[in-house]
Scaffold this motif. Structure first.
Motif, PDB file in Angstrom:
ATOM      1  N   GLU A  14      21.634  19.985 -31.211  1.00 22.92           N
ATOM      2  CA  GLU A  14      22.256  20.046 -32.533  1.00 22.92           C
ATOM      3  C   GLU A  14      23.098  18.804 -32.795  1.00 22.92           C
ATOM      4  O   GLU A  14      23.013  18.182 -33.857  1.00 22.92           O
ATOM      5  CB  GLU A  14      23.128  21.298 -32.647  1.00 22.92           C
ATOM      6  N   GLY A  15      23.928  18.423 -31.826  1.00 17.72           N
ATOM      7  CA  GLY A  15      24.772  17.242 -32.002  1.00 17.72           C
ATOM      8  C   GLY A  15      23.969  15.967 -32.150  1.00 17.72           C
ATOM      9  O   GLY A  15      24.388  15.040 -32.851  1.00 17.72           O
ATOM     10  N   VAL A  18      22.211  15.643 -36.072  1.00 18.71           N
ATOM     11  CA  VAL A  18      22.958  15.530 -37.325  1.00 18.71           C
ATOM     12  C   VAL A  18      22.935  14.074 -37.808  1.00 18.71           C
ATOM     13  O   VAL A  18      23.228  13.161 -37.034  1.00 18.71           O
ATOM     14  CB  VAL A  18      24.419  15.984 -37.138  1.00 18.71           C
ATOM     15  N   THR A  20      24.077  10.518 -39.218  1.00 20.66           N
ATOM     16  CA  THR A  20      25.366   9.869 -38.954  1.00 20.66           C
ATOM     17  C   THR A  20      25.814   8.922 -40.057  1.00 20.66           C
ATOM     18  O   THR A  20      26.920   8.378 -39.975  1.00 20.66           O
ATOM     19  CB  THR A  20      25.304   9.081 -37.636  1.00 20.66           C
ATOM     20  N   TRP A  27      30.771  18.140 -41.579  1.00 21.17           N
ATOM     21  CA  TRP A  27      30.000  18.879 -40.576  1.00 21.17           C
ATOM     22  C   TRP A  27      30.898  19.403 -39.462  1.00 21.17           C
ATOM     23  O   TRP A  27      30.618  20.440 -38.852  1.00 21.17           O
ATOM     24  CB  TRP A  27      28.908  17.981 -39.987  1.00 21.17           C
ATOM     25  N   ARG A  31      34.354  23.032 -35.902  1.00 21.93           N
ATOM     26  CA  ARG A  31      33.888  22.565 -34.591  1.00 21.93           C
ATOM     27  C   ARG A  31      34.831  21.535 -33.989  1.00 21.93           C
ATOM     28  O   ARG A  31      34.836  21.340 -32.774  1.00 21.93           O
ATOM     29  CB  ARG A  31      32.497  21.951 -34.729  1.00 21.93           C
ATOM     30  N   HIS A 211      28.052  14.413 -31.636  1.00 19.17           N
ATOM     31  CA  HIS A 211      27.948  13.862 -32.989  1.00 19.17           C
ATOM     32  C   HIS A 211      29.034  12.817 -33.230  1.00 19.17           C
ATOM     33  O   HIS A 211      28.777  11.772 -33.833  1.00 19.17           O
ATOM     34  CB  HIS A 211      28.052  14.986 -34.019  1.00 19.17           C
ATOM     35  N   LYS A 215      28.407   8.921 -34.181  1.00 17.52           N
ATOM     36  CA  LYS A 215      28.852   8.478 -35.496  1.00 17.52           C
ATOM     37  C   LYS A 215      29.845   7.323 -35.395  1.00 17.52           C
ATOM     38  O   LYS A 215      29.765   6.350 -36.146  1.00 17.52           O
ATOM     39  CB  LYS A 215      29.489   9.664 -36.241  1.00 17.52           C
TER      40      LYS A 215
END
Length: 261
Positions: A14-15, A18, A20, A27, A31, A211, A215
């Motif tokens: 999942e990470g 996503v 960036t 998002w 979390r 993520h 990013k």
């Protein structure tokens, strides 16, 4: 594969999936958390925009902060231009800012600014990779202002050093506000305001860590899930056992003025 291993693999995937581009951090809601500086940069920026005629926003990312500030400003500048160096962000910022009449110029972060001397009475930036003080001073009109929020020294270094190990002092202090003050003054600018704060961050699961590092690419240069899998698995187990991973970001508010001719 045990249940915990399945959860770990699902969170990694999942990470890693996503997108960036841009500087929209929505998002992370639920979390990860990060406290915000007390000065409220984006709201303060809106007030500054209302009093300016020609504005340059440096390293605008996806244009989100400038878009917010323009939407809140009681009066728009006559001319607003933004620069961005990463192609996906150039496209995103153009789509977001063009309806507001903002021209987004693709310009590498380390290149001279593609504008004439004394072209702007306000230059802004939120979290520039590096402030090029000589260029900022060059494009400001006499009496013009640089208004920005910078990332400070050793920001989120609990996470950085978890993956990279202890960093040398020159790396930890590389964004020190007093060093930036000296560089700005050496470029001929007068410091009007300089405030710094340290802010608590919490990462609630390993997907948020993955993520974030994808990013904010300068935190752990060359980060990939594959290269850092053992440390990611250890960190996942730590979060599962003891709760959120805590780090601290550092930010400083910069206001500098170019002296009148």
């Amino acid at each position: 594969m045990g249940q915990d291993s399945r959860v770990f693999e699902e969170l990694l995937a999942e990470g890693a999936a996503v997108p960036t581009e841009g500087w929209d951090f929505s998002w992370f809601r639920g979390r990860a958390t990060e406290a915000r500086p007390s000065w409220g940069y984006a709201v303060s920026l809106a007030d500054r925009l209302a009093g300016a005629r020609a504005v340059l926003d440096l390293q605008t990312g996806g244009g989100e902060v400038l878009d917010f500030a323009l939407g809140r400003a009681p009066k728009a500048p006559v001319v607003t231009v933004a620069t961005e160096g990463w192609p996906p962000n150039v496209a995103k910022a153009t789509a977001l800012l063009a309806p507001r009449g903002v021209a987004v110029v693709a310009s590498p972060e380390d290149a001279p600014l593609p504008f004439a001397d004394a072209a702007f009475d306000l230059v802004t930036s939120r979290h520039p990779v590096r402030a090029h003080w000589a260029e900022i001073a060059r494009v400001l009109r006499p009496g013009g202002t640089y208004f920005a929020q910078h990332v400070g020294p050793h920001s989120v270094f609990e996470l950085v050093e978890y993956f990279l190990g202890p960093q040398p002092e020159e790396v930890r202090s590389g964004r020190a506000p007093e060093r930036e003050r000296a560089d700005a003054e050496a470029a001929g600018l007068e410091i009007v305001d300089l405030r710094a704060e340290e802010l608590r961050m919490e990462f609630n699961d390993i997907a948020a860590v993955v993520h974030f590092l994808r990013k904010v690419v300068w935190m752990v240069p060359g980060f990939t899930v594959e290269a850092h899998r053992p440390r990611l698995e250890d960190l996942h187990e730590q979060i599962e056992s003891y709760g959120p991973f805590v780090a601290h970001s550092t930010r400083h508010l910069f206001e500098a003025r170019k002296p009148d001719a």
